[in-house]
Motif scaffolding. Structure first.
Motif, PDB file in Angstrom:
ATOM      1  N   LEU A  47       0.811  -1.216   0.000  1.00 21.96           N
ATOM      2  CA  LEU A  47       0.000   0.000   0.000  1.00 21.96           C
ATOM      3  C   LEU A  47       0.844   1.266   0.000  1.00 21.96           C
ATOM      4  CD1 LEU A  47      -2.802  -1.084   2.483  1.00 21.96           C
ATOM      5  CD2 LEU A  47      -3.071  -0.596   0.041  1.00 21.96           C
ATOM      6  N   LEU A  48       2.028   1.204   0.566  1.00 20.91           N
ATOM      7  CA  LEU A  48       2.911   2.372   0.612  1.00 20.91           C
ATOM      8  C   LEU A  48       3.635   2.618  -0.708  1.00 20.91           C
ATOM      9  CD1 LEU A  48       4.386   2.001   4.202  1.00 20.91           C
ATOM     10  CD2 LEU A  48       2.836   3.784   3.378  1.00 20.91           C
ATOM     11  N   GLY A  49       3.382   1.769  -1.693  1.00 20.42           N
ATOM     12  CA  GLY A  49       3.980   1.965  -3.011  1.00 20.42           C
ATOM     13  C   GLY A  49       4.770   0.779  -3.510  1.00 20.42           C
ATOM     14  N   GLY A  50       4.814  -0.287  -2.734  1.00 15.72           N
ATOM     15  CA  GLY A  50       5.614  -1.444  -3.120  1.00 15.72           C
ATOM     16  C   GLY A  50       4.817  -2.584  -3.707  1.00 15.72           C
ATOM     17  N   SER A  51       3.686  -2.280  -4.326  1.00 16.32           N
ATOM     18  CA  SER A  51       2.831  -3.353  -4.834  1.00 16.32           C
ATOM     19  C   SER A  51       3.482  -4.143  -5.969  1.00 16.32           C
ATOM     20  CB  SER A  51       1.477  -2.793  -5.279  1.00 16.32           C
ATOM     21  OG  SER A  51       1.654  -1.786  -6.241  1.00 16.32           O
ATOM     22  N   LEU A  52       4.203  -3.478  -6.837  1.00 19.60           N
ATOM     23  CA  LEU A  52       4.885  -4.198  -7.917  1.00 19.60           C
ATOM     24  C   LEU A  52       5.947  -5.133  -7.341  1.00 19.60           C
ATOM     25  CD1 LEU A  52       5.297  -4.713 -10.918  1.00 19.60           C
ATOM     26  CD2 LEU A  52       6.901  -2.804 -10.948  1.00 19.60           C
ATOM     27  N   GLY A  53       6.716  -4.666  -6.380  1.00 17.65           N
ATOM     28  CA  GLY A  53       7.723  -5.505  -5.732  1.00 17.65           C
ATOM     29  C   GLY A  53       7.097  -6.689  -5.017  1.00 17.65           C
ATOM     30  N   ALA A  54       5.932  -6.467  -4.406  1.00 15.10           N
ATOM     31  CA  ALA A  54       5.242  -7.552  -3.706  1.00 15.10           C
ATOM     32  C   ALA A  54       4.745  -8.608  -4.690  1.00 15.10           C
ATOM     33  CB  ALA A  54       4.078  -6.995  -2.886  1.00 15.10           C
ATOM     34  N   VAL A  55       4.161  -8.161  -5.795  1.00 17.57           N
ATOM     35  CA  VAL A  55       3.642  -9.107  -6.795  1.00 17.57           C
ATOM     36  C   VAL A  55       4.799  -9.885  -7.429  1.00 17.57           C
ATOM     37  CG1 VAL A  55       2.481  -9.290  -9.037  1.00 17.57           C
ATOM     38  CG2 VAL A  55       1.535  -7.818  -7.254  1.00 17.57           C
ATOM     39  N   VAL A  56       5.862  -9.191  -7.777  1.00 11.15           N
ATOM     40  CA  VAL A  56       7.029  -9.867  -8.366  1.00 11.15           C
ATOM     41  C   VAL A  56       7.648 -10.824  -7.344  1.00 11.15           C
ATOM     42  CG1 VAL A  56       9.355  -9.512  -9.291  1.00 11.15           C
ATOM     43  CG2 VAL A  56       7.481  -8.042 -10.031  1.00 11.15           C
ATOM     44  N   GLY A  57       7.713 -10.413  -6.074  1.00 12.02           N
ATOM     45  CA  GLY A  57       8.236 -11.281  -5.016  1.00 12.02           C
ATOM     46  C   GLY A  57       7.392 -12.528  -4.819  1.00 12.02           C
ATOM     47  N   MET A  58       6.072 -12.366  -4.892  1.00  6.53           N
ATOM     48  CA  MET A  58       5.183 -13.525  -4.777  1.00  6.53           C
ATOM     49  C   MET A  58       5.490 -14.533  -5.879  1.00  6.53           C
ATOM     50  SD  MET A  58       1.490 -11.809  -3.911  1.00  6.53           S
ATOM     51  CE  MET A  58       0.616 -13.280  -4.406  1.00  6.53           C
ATOM     52  N   ARG A  59       5.666 -14.036  -7.082  1.00  7.80           N
ATOM     53  CA  ARG A  59       5.926 -14.927  -8.220  1.00  7.80           C
ATOM     54  C   ARG A  59       7.343 -15.501  -8.170  1.00  7.80           C
ATOM     55  NH1 ARG A  59       1.115 -15.159  -8.122  1.00  7.80           N
ATOM     56  NH2 ARG A  59      -0.205 -13.788  -9.328  1.00  7.80           N
ATOM     57  N   ALA A  60       8.310 -14.678  -7.850  1.00  6.70           N
ATOM     58  CA  ALA A  60       9.706 -15.126  -7.853  1.00  6.70           C
ATOM     59  C   ALA A  60       9.969 -16.177  -6.780  1.00  6.70           C
ATOM     60  CB  ALA A  60      10.643 -13.929  -7.651  1.00  6.70           C
ATOM     61  N   PHE A  61       9.374 -15.983  -5.607  1.00  7.37           N
ATOM     62  CA  PHE A  61       9.621 -16.894  -4.487  1.00  7.37           C
ATOM     63  C   PHE A  61       8.512 -17.933  -4.319  1.00  7.37           C
ATOM     64  CE2 PHE A  61      11.678 -12.811  -3.228  1.00  7.37           C
ATOM     65  CZ  PHE A  61      12.989 -13.243  -3.347  1.00  7.37           C
ATOM     66  N   HIS A  62       7.512 -17.904  -5.197  1.00  6.65           N
ATOM     67  CA  HIS A  62       6.354 -18.803  -5.089  1.00  6.65           C
ATOM     68  C   HIS A  62       5.798 -18.753  -3.669  1.00  6.65           C
ATOM     69  CE1 HIS A  62       7.349 -20.293  -9.043  1.00  6.65           C
ATOM     70  NE2 HIS A  62       8.593 -20.463  -8.635  1.00  6.65           N
ATOM     71  N   HIS A  63       5.528 -17.536  -3.216  1.00  9.74           N
ATOM     72  CA  HIS A  63       5.132 -17.323  -1.831  1.00  9.74           C
ATOM     73  C   HIS A  63       3.785 -16.625  -1.757  1.00  9.74           C
ATOM     74  CE1 HIS A  63       5.707 -17.108   2.399  1.00  9.74           C
ATOM     75  NE2 HIS A  63       5.765 -15.792   2.438  1.00  9.74           N
TER      76      HIS A  63
END
Length: 94
Positions: A47-63
């Motif tokens: 919400l603070l602006g890191g949504s792209l990083g969160a989505v990419v992290g979910m996919r990259a780490f399968h988390h």
């Protein structure tokens, strides 16, 4: 670039890096059954602006990909933020 644009770019880069890193750290800790990053912290980073990083992290780490509120929530936050950025650009910058 104006100073405001530079500040915004730095803001977004830092929050996206933090969100991506938090996803990786949480996945690593989940594998080791160690202390975890709170889910609300992951959402706050997005919400603070890191949504792209969160989505990419979910996919990259399968988390967190099996949790519906992450699988749908994080991309929804990203879409809303992109829509907000487009609206600001269209109405304030032009």
């Amino acid at each position: 670039m104006t100073p405001v644009q530079i500040a915004l770019a730095v803001w977004l880069a830092l929050w996206n890096l933090a969100a991506f890193t938090a996803m990786g750290v949480d996945k690593s800790r989940a594998k080791r059954d160690a202390w975890r990053v709170r889910e609300r912290t992951l959402f706050l980073l997005a919400l603070l602006g890191g949504s792209l990083g969160a989505v990419v992290g979910m996919r990259a780490f399968h988390h967190k990909t099996r949790h519906w509120y992450f699988a749908w929530g994080m991309p929804a936050i990203l879409i809303l933020q992109l829509g907000g950025a487009a609206a600001v650009y269209c109405f304030l910058v032009r």
